[in-house]
Design an enzyme around this catalytic site. Structure first.
Site, PDB file in Angstrom:
ATOM      1  N   LYS A 294       0.844  -1.194   0.000  1.00 33.28           N
ATOM      2  CA  LYS A 294       0.000   0.000   0.000  1.00 33.28           C
ATOM      3  C   LYS A 294       0.871   1.232   0.000  1.00 33.28           C
ATOM      4  CE  LYS A 294      -4.073   2.039   1.003  1.00 33.28           C
ATOM      5  NZ  LYS A 294      -3.817   2.903  -0.151  1.00 33.28           N
TER       6      LYS A 294
ATOM      7  N   LYS B 219       5.734   2.261   8.166  1.00 35.47           N
ATOM      8  CA  LYS B 219       4.616   3.091   8.615  1.00 35.47           C
ATOM      9  C   LYS B 219       3.400   2.213   8.948  1.00 35.47           C
ATOM     10  CE  LYS B 219       4.289   6.752   6.223  1.00 35.47           C
ATOM     11  NZ  LYS B 219       4.024   7.685   5.118  1.00 35.47           N
TER      12      LYS B 219
ATOM     13  N   LYS C  11       4.886   1.999  -3.311  1.00 34.86           N
ATOM     14  CA  LYS C  11       4.876   3.416  -3.704  1.00 34.86           C
ATOM     15  C   LYS C  11       5.044   3.507  -5.201  1.00 34.86           C
ATOM     16  CE  LYS C  11       4.669   7.483  -1.625  1.00 34.86           C
ATOM     17  NZ  LYS C  11       4.029   7.802  -0.329  1.00 34.86           N
TER      18      LYS C  11
ATOM     19  N   THR D  85      -4.133  12.782   6.926  1.00 34.34           N
ATOM     20  CA  THR D  85      -2.694  12.878   7.183  1.00 34.34           C
ATOM     21  C   THR D  85      -2.430  13.999   8.189  1.00 34.34           C
ATOM     22  OG1 THR D  85      -2.245  12.069   4.963  1.00 34.34           O
ATOM     23  CG2 THR D  85      -0.442  13.187   6.092  1.00 34.34           C
TER      24      THR D  85
ATOM     25  N   ASN E 114      -1.831  19.157   0.629  1.00 34.22           N
ATOM     26  CA  ASN E 114      -2.775  18.369   1.425  1.00 34.22           C
ATOM     27  C   ASN E 114      -2.331  18.297   2.886  1.00 34.22           C
ATOM     28  OD1 ASN E 114      -3.350  15.498   2.650  1.00 34.22           O
ATOM     29  ND2 ASN E 114      -5.086  16.019   1.346  1.00 34.22           N
TER      30      ASN E 114
ATOM     31  N   SER F   4      -6.808   5.560   4.699  1.00 31.71           N
ATOM     32  CA  SER F   4      -6.845   4.805   3.440  1.00 31.71           C
ATOM     33  C   SER F   4      -7.243   3.351   3.723  1.00 31.71           C
ATOM     34  CB  SER F   4      -5.479   4.815   2.763  1.00 31.71           C
ATOM     35  OG  SER F   4      -5.365   5.938   1.917  1.00 31.71           O
TER      36      SER F   4
HETATM   37  P1  NAD Z   1       0.751  18.160  -2.146  1.00 30.06           P
HETATM   38  O1  NAD Z   1       1.075  17.975  -3.568  1.00 30.06           O
HETATM   39  O2  NAD Z   1      -0.668  18.298  -1.762  1.00 30.06           O
HETATM   40  O3  NAD Z   1       1.543  19.420  -1.572  1.00 30.06           O
HETATM   41  C1  NAD Z   1       2.925  19.578  -1.681  1.00 30.06           C
HETATM   42  C2  NAD Z   1       3.254  20.980  -1.217  1.00 30.06           C
HETATM   43  O4  NAD Z   1       4.668  21.124  -1.136  1.00 30.06           O
HETATM   44  C3  NAD Z   1       2.765  22.074  -2.172  1.00 30.06           C
HETATM   45  O5  NAD Z   1       2.220  23.138  -1.423  1.00 30.06           O
HETATM   46  C4  NAD Z   1       4.046  22.532  -2.874  1.00 30.06           C
HETATM   47  O6  NAD Z   1       3.985  23.866  -3.299  1.00 30.06           O
HETATM   48  C5  NAD Z   1       5.023  22.355  -1.737  1.00 30.06           C
HETATM   49  N1  NAD Z   1       6.418  22.302  -2.168  1.00 30.06           N
HETATM   50  C6  NAD Z   1       6.974  21.661  -3.216  1.00 30.06           C
HETATM   51  N2  NAD Z   1       8.298  21.916  -3.271  1.00 30.06           N
HETATM   52  C7  NAD Z   1       8.565  22.732  -2.219  1.00 30.06           C
HETATM   53  C8  NAD Z   1       9.728  23.357  -1.721  1.00 30.06           C
HETATM   54  N3  NAD Z   1      10.906  23.177  -2.332  1.00 30.06           N
HETATM   55  N4  NAD Z   1       9.634  24.147  -0.621  1.00 30.06           N
HETATM   56  C9  NAD Z   1       8.458  24.327   0.004  1.00 30.06           C
HETATM   57  N5  NAD Z   1       7.314  23.750  -0.416  1.00 30.06           N
HETATM   58  C10 NAD Z   1       7.374  22.978  -1.516  1.00 30.06           C
HETATM   59  O7  NAD Z   1       1.449  16.934  -1.397  1.00 30.06           O
HETATM   60  P2  NAD Z   1       1.086  16.311   0.020  1.00 30.06           P
HETATM   61  O8  NAD Z   1       0.168  15.187  -0.209  1.00 30.06           O
HETATM   62  O9  NAD Z   1       0.730  17.394   0.966  1.00 30.06           O
HETATM   63  O10 NAD Z   1       2.499  15.664   0.386  1.00 30.06           O
HETATM   64  C11 NAD Z   1       3.502  16.401   1.081  1.00 30.06           C
HETATM   65  C12 NAD Z   1       4.373  15.421   1.839  1.00 30.06           C
HETATM   66  O11 NAD Z   1       3.547  14.663   2.711  1.00 30.06           O
HETATM   67  C13 NAD Z   1       5.103  14.401   0.957  1.00 30.06           C
HETATM   68  O12 NAD Z   1       6.343  14.092   1.543  1.00 30.06           O
HETATM   69  C14 NAD Z   1       4.192  13.193   1.037  1.00 30.06           C
HETATM   70  O13 NAD Z   1       4.881  11.980   0.755  1.00 30.06           O
HETATM   71  C15 NAD Z   1       3.766  13.289   2.462  1.00 30.06           C
HETATM   72  N6  NAD Z   1       2.558  12.526   2.776  1.00 30.06           N
HETATM   73  C16 NAD Z   1       1.362  12.815   2.190  1.00 30.06           C
HETATM   74  C17 NAD Z   1       0.247  12.042   2.520  1.00 30.06           C
HETATM   75  C18 NAD Z   1      -1.109  12.331   1.957  1.00 30.06           C
HETATM   76  O14 NAD Z   1      -2.067  11.643   2.348  1.00 30.06           O
HETATM   77  N7  NAD Z   1      -1.260  13.314   1.091  1.00 30.06           N
HETATM   78  C19 NAD Z   1       0.359  10.986   3.420  1.00 30.06           C
HETATM   79  C20 NAD Z   1       1.598  10.737   4.004  1.00 30.06           C
HETATM   80  C21 NAD Z   1       2.686  11.513   3.672  1.00 30.06           C
END
Ligand code: NAD
Length: 424
Positions: free
Chosen positions: A79, A103, A115, A199, A230, A358
């Site tokens: 997953k 995790k 992934k 998250t 997100n 999820s």
């Molecule tokens: P997202 O696409 O919704 O948001 C990513 C954000 O990061 C955006 O606001 C983007 O502008 C910003 N960003 C990109 N490059 C950047 C930089 N150099 N400096 C500052 N900001 C920057 O993605 P997300 O889902 O929020 O994921 C963010 C992190 O959280 C990732 O590491 C992801 O693996 C992790 N994560 C997400 C989830 C989920 O359910 N969405 C779950 C677990 C972990």
């Protein structure tokens, strides 16, 4: 730390695959795990690399490269999310799939880690092109995913709409409605209430526990958040609703900082329209990376990996680092933060709320019976608080950091499953 790891950390490009291998070795050494088990766990079981063609709006055909990595399926199907980003590469996807195994282990879900990623910049694609890339990738990996094999979800720059397209493509290939193949879907096609916020909500539950342990509360705690998607944006909203002062946020365009607190409603509105850097210029941070070094109670890296490294670890001033992002801290930086007494709530715990809901979504899909948002949030809270306490207690027992303790819990579970199945 290996020589290679040391070498890598002196450059900007720390390889996350090396990082996760170091993390496994550290926890395995404390547990005294057998060498053959460590060797199995240090690499993914399967990695698929695909090249698929997509017709672009101008009539040309472009080839996209994507990956799906399945790390370990001893406990259950693999997953993990799918990332659309120009910098995606195979080692990153492998590392991310491994973090997913651990995790799922920390929060005790019946899954292993997977992934995926596609090398692309979704911001440069039209909606139609994005749909065709999403469907093309699902078609390319359809043989190895499925509700009982491997279940993708959203990650960086992928959305519920993209999950909906992918679910539709898979269902068409199989000839039957298969909502359980993917999570993070729109509600109308089998999404779970509370998934979008999960998250961030899970992360906030862990922060609240950490503050409680320190005799503090969320009210008036100062927060800096790197990444406003997100994870970061919803964490900001939830924390502000509980009385925290959001003093800094950043996205890929830049960073904002006001020690008196930002006007979050305005930042959010700008994010949806002209961009956060149209906020009052007096509050622009000259160097966006400085957001990590602000004097705040809580720092939430919520963008990409390798942002806290040996180069800036000694400058981190936050009391708590809650890793909403995956892999934001390198092993060398971890040591520095631990020595400084900064509590790092590791990614595999801090952002596990996403995969937890999820899992709830998948369970609801399989039984075709859907829960209220209150029920989802209550179940999420139970999982996160219980998992946090387990990590906290083990870290105290072994006088180690939370990351190592979290890995120890996971490694024990995965090892037990591999032994029960006769793999070792
Ligand atoms: P997202 O696409 O919704 O948001 C990513 C954000 O990061 C955006 O606001 C983007 O502008 C910003 N960003 C990109 N490059 C950047 C930089 N150099 N400096 C500052 N900001 C920057 O993605 P997300 O889902 O929020 O994921 C963010 C992190 O959280 C990732 O590491 C992801 O693996 C992790 N994560 C997400 C989830 C989920 O359910 N969405 C779950 C677990 C972990």
């Amino acid at each position: 730390m290996t020589m290679l790891q040391e070498e890598l950390e002196t450059t900007e490009n720390v390889n996350p695959y090396q990082t996760v291998q170091t993390q496994i070795e550290t926890a395995a050494a404390i547990l005294g795990l057998e060498r053959d088990i460590v060797e199995i766990l240090k690499r993914p079981k399967r990695v698929l690399c695909v090249n698929f063609s997509v017709k672009m709006d101008d009539g040309s055909v472009r080839v996209f490269e994507g990956f799906r990595s399945q790390h370990n399926d001893a406990i259950g199907p693999t997953k993990g999310g799918i990332r659309f980003h120009p910098d995606v590469n195979m080692d990153e996807v492998k590392a991310l799939s491994m973090w997913m195994t651990f995790k799922c282990g920390v929060v005790n879900l019946p899954y292993g880690g997977g992934k995926g990623g596609v090398i692309c910049d979704p911001h440069t694609l039209s909606k139609g092109e994005l749909e065709r890339v999403s469907r093309g990738f699902m078609e390319a990996i359809a043989d190895i995913v499925g509700p009982e094999k491997d279940i993708p979800a959203p990650d960086v720059y992928t959305t519920p709409q993209i999950m909906g397209w992918m679910m539709d493509t898979f269902s068409r290939i199989k000839g039957s409605f298969s909502p359980g193949v993917i999570t993070g879907k729109p509600l109308i096609v089998g999404g779970s209430k509370g998934r979008n916020e999960a998250t961030a909500r899970g992360c906030v539950f862990t922060i609240a526990e950490a503050l409680k342990d320190a005799g503090k509360q969320l009210q008036n705690a100062t927060v800096a958040i790197q990444g406003f998607g997100n994870a970061g944006r919803i964490a900001a909203t939830l924390l502000a609703a509980q009385g925290c002062k959001i003093v800094a946020v950043s996205d890929s365009k830049g960073a904002l900082y006001n020690p008196q607190g930002l006007d979050l409603a305005q930042v959010t509105q700008l994010k949806d329209t002209t961009g956060i850097m149209n906020y009052d210029a007096r509050y622009h941070l000259q160097n966006p990376q400085d957001i990590l070094e602000l004097d705040v109670d809580i720092l939430i890296p919520a963008a990409l990996e390798n942002v806290i490294t040996r180069k800036n670890a000694d400058k981190i001033k936050a009391r708590i680092v809650a890793e909403a992002a995956n892999g934001p801290t390198t092993p060398e930086a971890d040591k520095v933060l631990f020595q400084k007494g900064i509590l790092v709530i590791p990614d595999i715990l801090a952002n596990a709320g996403g995969v937890t809901v999820s899992y709830f979504e998948w369970v609801q899909n399989l039984m075709n019976y859907y829960w209220s948002e209150e029920e989802v949030n209550q179940k999420l809270r139970d999982v996160m608080v219980h998992s946090y306490r387990a990590v906290h207690d083990l870290a105290a027992e072994y006088k180690t950091d939370f990351r190592t303790a979290a890995y120890m819990i996971s490694l024990k579970r995965v090892t037990e499953a591999m032994k029960a199945r006769g793999w070792v």
